[in-house]
Design a protein around this motif. Structure first.
Motif, short mmCIF file in Angstrom:
data_model
loop_
_atom_site.label_atom_id
_atom_site.label_comp_id
_atom_site.label_asym_id
_atom_site.label_seq_id
_atom_site.Cartn_x
_atom_site.Cartn_y
_atom_site.Cartn_z
N TRP A 241 -31.14 20.75 9.70
CA TRP A 241 -30.51 21.27 10.90
C TRP A 241 -29.75 22.55 10.60
O TRP A 241 -29.30 22.77 9.47
N LEU B 216 -32.54 21.42 15.24
CA LEU B 216 -33.42 20.87 14.22
C LEU B 216 -34.50 21.90 13.89
O LEU B 216 -35.21 22.37 14.79
N GLU C 205 -35.44 15.60 7.99
CA GLU C 205 -34.86 16.58 8.91
C GLU C 205 -34.02 17.62 8.16
O GLU C 205 -33.52 17.37 7.07
#
Length: 332
Positions: free
Chosen positions: A192, A237, A190
Motif C-alpha cells: 500500500w 493498494l 499486498e
C-alpha cells in the motif's frame, strides 16, 4: 507474512517514530505476529546507508525503539520478519545493504541454485546470509550495475526472475538516498501507499514543536507499507505488477512485467513458507478465539513465539561500497 515499511520526504529530515511505533497498526504492533527479527535502515548526512537489525521482535527490541524515536532521515526502509528461509540470525534480517542501497523483501522465490548461477563470484561475495531475499538483492544489484540505471536494473532482474524462477511473491523496497522503489508482484501479497496528496505525512496529527521538521513538525511524505497503518482513507493498494518509483515526493507507476511464468500456489510452499505468507486477515480468521473476539469487538490474541537470544551487542553499521567492517558472527 513479513511486513515492509518505507518513507520518503523529498529532503526534510524527520523521524519515523509515528509509523514505526505509535500508529494504530505500527510496525512494532505488527511485530507481535512477526517475531523473527526487525530492522531499520536510513541515510546519514553524507548519504550513506545505515542499518540496525536483530533477530528479535520489534516490540521487544530496545534498539529499534531508540532509533525510531531519535534518528532523523529523509528516506527510511524498515522490516519485521516472519522467517520462511534461513535461520534466526542477524545476517538473515532485513534491510540488506549493497552498493549504497537498502533493500527489504516480502514473499517467496524458489530456484535459488539457478539464481546463484546468474551471479559472478564477486557479485555473490556480497551475500552473507541464507535467504532468498538477499540473493534476489544481489542479482538486482548486479543488473543495476550492468545497466547503469536503478529502474532499468530492477525491471530487467524482476522480468528474468518472473520468467525463469518459481515465484509466490516478490514484494520489495529498494532505497537510495532520497529515492524509493516499491514493487508488488504479482497479486499474492499486498503493498500500500499513502501519497502526500492523499494524507501522507511524516507524523500525522503532531503540531510543529521546533525550528525544523526533525524537532517535531510533520512534513509531506510518501509512506509505503504492507498494510494500511491507520484508518486514513487515502491508502491505495498497488496494482499487481506495479513498480512505484518515488523520487523525493514525485511518484511514477510503471507496469513493465508479465505475470510469473512459474507461479507458486500456497499448496506448493513448505509448511514454514506457507505460515510465513499468512496475511493478517487470515491469521485472525484462523484463530480459535477469532469469532468470539469479533463478537466482543476485540482483536484476537496473538500467539507468542519463542524469544530469540542474541549473543553480542548490536550496533548500527555504516556501510561503504557495500562492505561493512568485520564484526563477530552474531548468529544464534
Amino acid at each position: 507474512m513479513c511486513r515492509l515499511f518505507g518513507m520518503s520526504t523529498g529532503g526534510p529530515r524527520v523521524r519515523a517514530a509515528h509509523w514505526l511505533l505509535d500508529a494504530p497498526r505500527s510496525l512494532r504492533a505488527q511485530s507481535h505476529r512477526m517475531q523473527h527479527g526487525a530492522g531499520l535502515g536510513w541515510f546519514s548526512l553524507g548519504g550513506e546507508p545505515v542499518r540496525d537489525r536483530a533477530p528479535v521482535a520489534a516490540f521487544e527490541n530496545a534498539d529499534f525503539d531508540l532509533h525510531a524515536r531519535n534518528v532523523p532521515s529523509h528516506t527510511f526502509v524498515s522490516h519485521v520478519r516472519d522467517a520462511s528461509v534461513g535461520g534466526l540470525t542477524v545476517r538473515n534480517c532485513h534491510p540488506f545493504v549493497m552498493s549504497d542501497r537498502l533493500f527489504a523483501h516480502n514473499g517467496v522465490v524458489k530456484g535459488l541454485d539457478v539464481l546463484r548461477t546468474w551471479l559472478t563470484e564477486v557479485e555473490h561475495a556480497h551475500v552473507a546470509g541464507e535467504t532468498d531475499s538477499e540473493l534476489v538483492f544481489a542479482y538486482l544489484t548486479a543488473e543495476i550495475r550492468r545497466r547503469g540505471d536503478t529502474t532499468a536494473g530492477i525491471v530487467e532482474a524482476v522480468r528474468r526472475i518472473g520468467a525463469e524462477l518459481p515465484v509466490f511473491a516478490l514484494n520489495l523496497l529498494v532505497a537510495e538516498s532520497g529515492r524509493l522503489w516499491a514493487l508488488r508482484y504479482p497479486e499474492s501479497n499486498e503493498l500500500w501507499v499513502l501519497s502526500p496528496g492523499r494524507g501522507g505525512v511524516s507524523e500525522p496529527g503532531r503540531p510543529s514543536g521546533g525550528p525544523g521538521p526533525a524537532e517535531g513538525g510533520p512534513v509531506p511524505a510518501v509512506v509505503i507499507a504492507s498494510e494500511p497503518m491507520d484508518d486514513d482513507p487515502g491508502w491505495r493498494l498497488l496494482e499487481p505488477g506495479e513498480l512505484l518509483v518515488v523520487d523525493g515526493l514525485a511518484e511514477e507507476s510503471l507496469f513493465p512485467f508479465a505475470p510469473p511464468r512459474h507461479p507458486l500456489r500456497r499448496s506448493d510452499l513448505s509448511v514454514r513458507e506457507a505460515a510465513s505468507q499468512t496475511t493478517a486477515a487470515s491469521q485472525a480468521a484462523a484463530s480459535p478465539t477469532a469469532a468470539v473476539a469479533r463478537v466482543q469487538g476485540a482483536e484476537p490474541p496473538v500467539p507468542r513465539l519463542e524469544r530469540v537470544p542474541v549473543r553480542v551487542p548490536l550496533q548500527a553499521v555504516i556501510v561503504r561500497n557495500g562492505r561493512p567492517p568485520a564484526v563477530p558472527d552474531p548468529s544464534v
